[in-house]
Design a protein around this motif. Structure first.
Motif, PDB file in Angstrom:
ATOM      1  N   ILE A 121       0.837  -1.204   0.000  1.00 40.36           N
ATOM      2  CA  ILE A 121       0.000   0.000   0.000  1.00 40.36           C
ATOM      3  C   ILE A 121       0.872   1.254   0.000  1.00 40.36           C
ATOM      4  CG2 ILE A 121      -0.234   0.102   2.518  1.00 40.36           C
ATOM      5  CD1 ILE A 121      -3.205   0.921   2.013  1.00 40.36           C
ATOM      6  N   PHE A 122       0.424   2.264  -0.751  1.00 46.78           N
ATOM      7  CA  PHE A 122       1.113   3.550  -0.828  1.00 46.78           C
ATOM      8  C   PHE A 122       0.073   4.662  -0.640  1.00 46.78           C
ATOM      9  CE2 PHE A 122       3.725   0.609  -3.196  1.00 46.78           C
ATOM     10  CZ  PHE A 122       4.996   0.900  -2.732  1.00 46.78           C
ATOM     11  N   PRO A 123      -0.163   5.117   0.613  1.00 48.20           N
ATOM     12  CA  PRO A 123      -1.118   6.201   0.843  1.00 48.20           C
ATOM     13  C   PRO A 123      -0.674   7.494   0.174  1.00 48.20           C
ATOM     14  CG  PRO A 123      -0.618   5.045   2.873  1.00 48.20           C
ATOM     15  CD  PRO A 123       0.377   4.588   1.852  1.00 48.20           C
ATOM     16  N   ARG A 124      -1.628   8.268  -0.300  1.00 46.75           N
ATOM     17  CA  ARG A 124      -1.321   9.499  -1.027  1.00 46.75           C
ATOM     18  C   ARG A 124      -0.494  10.477  -0.204  1.00 46.75           C
ATOM     19  NH1 ARG A 124      -4.975  14.163  -3.841  1.00 46.75           N
ATOM     20  NH2 ARG A 124      -3.204  15.540  -4.104  1.00 46.75           N
ATOM     21  N   ASP A 125      -0.833  10.671   1.035  1.00 41.88           N
ATOM     22  CA  ASP A 125      -0.157  11.675   1.863  1.00 41.88           C
ATOM     23  C   ASP A 125       0.953  11.080   2.727  1.00 41.88           C
ATOM     24  OD1 ASP A 125      -1.745  14.001   1.067  1.00 41.88           O
ATOM     25  OD2 ASP A 125      -3.390  12.931   2.036  1.00 41.88           O
ATOM     26  N   GLY A 126       1.453   9.893   2.342  1.00 44.59           N
ATOM     27  CA  GLY A 126       2.522   9.259   3.104  1.00 44.59           C
ATOM     28  C   GLY A 126       2.024   8.295   4.160  1.00 44.59           C
ATOM     29  N   SER A 127       0.830   8.577   4.694  1.00 46.57           N
ATOM     30  CA  SER A 127       0.178   7.658   5.631  1.00 46.57           C
ATOM     31  C   SER A 127      -1.318   7.929   5.561  1.00 46.57           C
ATOM     32  CB  SER A 127       0.693   7.820   7.050  1.00 46.57           C
ATOM     33  OG  SER A 127       0.216   9.005   7.627  1.00 46.57           O
TER      34      SER A 127
END
Length: 93
Positions: free
Chosen positions: A58-64
């Motif tokens: 997983i790669f969240p848009r805002d880093g987390s």
């Protein structure tokens, strides 16, 4: 030696899915956090109908995923390695 206490597992439910054209290897998802947080590059398992359907990253848009709340956006992320469906549960490995 002391036994380690169970740590809560980061979990989220997929609420919307955007599948990329010509892609069967991932999807962009909006999620509702159930517990914990996900950071970029975390290995996760996808639970569909109570059964593990796949492992992915997983790669969240805002880093987390928790950072989205700080910016006023709904938590969303790229899930590489599996095309999610609404209702899937994303769980930390």
């Amino acid at each position: 030696m002391a036994l380690m206490e169970d740590q809560p597992v980061s979990r989220a439910e997929v609420t919307e899915v955007f599948v990329f054209a010509k892609s069967d290897r991932g999807s962009a998802v909006y999620v509702e956090l159930i517990d914990g947080d996900f950071n970029a590059g975390d290995h996760v398992r996808i639970i569909r109908g109570g059964i593990e359907a796949a492992e992915a990253v997983i790669f969240p848009r805002d880093g987390s995923t928790s950072s989205a709340g700080e910016t006023g956006r709904l938590p969303h992320a790229l899930v590489k390695g599996f095309v999610c469906s609404v209702g899937d549960i994303i769980e930390a490995v």
